[in-house]
Write a protein that holds these residues in place. Structure first.
Motif, mmCIF file in Angstrom:
data_model
loop_
_atom_site.group_PDB
_atom_site.id
_atom_site.type_symbol
_atom_site.label_atom_id
_atom_site.label_comp_id
_atom_site.label_asym_id
_atom_site.label_seq_id
_atom_site.Cartn_x
_atom_site.Cartn_y
_atom_site.Cartn_z
ATOM 1 N N GLU A 1 41.082 45.062 57.105
ATOM 2 C CA GLU A 1 40.171 45.375 55.994
ATOM 3 C C GLU A 1 40.671 44.781 54.685
ATOM 4 O O GLU A 1 39.880 44.275 53.888
ATOM 5 N N VAL B 1 40.068 40.935 54.801
ATOM 6 C CA VAL B 1 38.653 40.594 54.676
ATOM 7 C C VAL B 1 38.216 40.701 53.220
ATOM 8 O O VAL B 1 37.509 39.835 52.708
ATOM 9 N N LEU B 2 38.661 41.737 52.548
ATOM 10 C CA LEU B 2 38.305 41.914 51.141
ATOM 11 C C LEU B 2 38.832 40.756 50.302
ATOM 12 O O LEU B 2 38.111 40.192 49.479
ATOM 13 N N VAL C 1 39.592 37.691 51.285
ATOM 14 C CA VAL C 1 38.866 36.464 51.629
ATOM 15 C C VAL C 1 37.478 36.481 51.008
ATOM 16 O O VAL C 1 37.010 35.467 50.462
ATOM 17 N N THR C 2 36.818 37.609 51.042
ATOM 18 C CA THR C 2 35.481 37.731 50.455
ATOM 19 C C THR C 2 35.518 37.511 48.945
ATOM 20 O O THR C 2 34.687 36.778 48.396
ATOM 21 N N GLU C 3 36.481 38.122 48.272
ATOM 22 C CA GLU C 3 36.609 37.933 46.824
ATOM 23 C C GLU C 3 36.895 36.474 46.486
ATOM 24 O O GLU C 3 36.339 35.932 45.531
ATOM 25 N N ARG D 1 36.127 33.783 48.302
ATOM 26 C CA ARG D 1 34.918 32.989 48.541
ATOM 27 C C ARG D 1 33.944 33.126 47.379
ATOM 28 O O ARG D 1 33.384 32.130 46.897
ATOM 29 N N ASP D 2 33.775 34.340 46.888
ATOM 30 C CA ASP D 2 32.857 34.575 45.774
ATOM 31 C C ASP D 2 33.313 33.831 44.521
ATOM 32 O O ASP D 2 32.492 33.268 43.791
#
Length: 70
Positions: free
Chosen positions: A20, A23-24, A26-28, A30-31
């Motif tokens: 978790e 993933v957070l 990587v998501t941040e 990417r954004d």
């Protein structure tokens, strides 16, 4: 991972937390990259300082530092 979350072993719990967290991050990241690309395409240099403040502590810190030097 199919076990009820209330009945995980310590190792399973640590694995879930690691996934978790990753993933957070990587998501941040990417954004931030998408946002940077959008700013460059729109030539929105006034938004760069705010973006840099958010980006300089993450995985794109080198990009943020380089962008501010240029």
């Amino acid at each position: 991972m199919t076990t009820s979350r209330d009945h995980l072993t310590k190792v399973e719990t640590m694995t879930v937390v690691a996934i978790e967290s990753g993933v957070l991050l990587v998501t941040e990241t990417r954004d931030l990259i998408v946002e940077f690309d959008d700013m460059i395409r729109r030539k929105a240099t006034t938004e760069l300082d705010a973006w840099n403040d958010r980006a300089k502590g993450g995985l794109v810190a080198a990009l943020a530092n380089g962008a501010m030097k240029n």
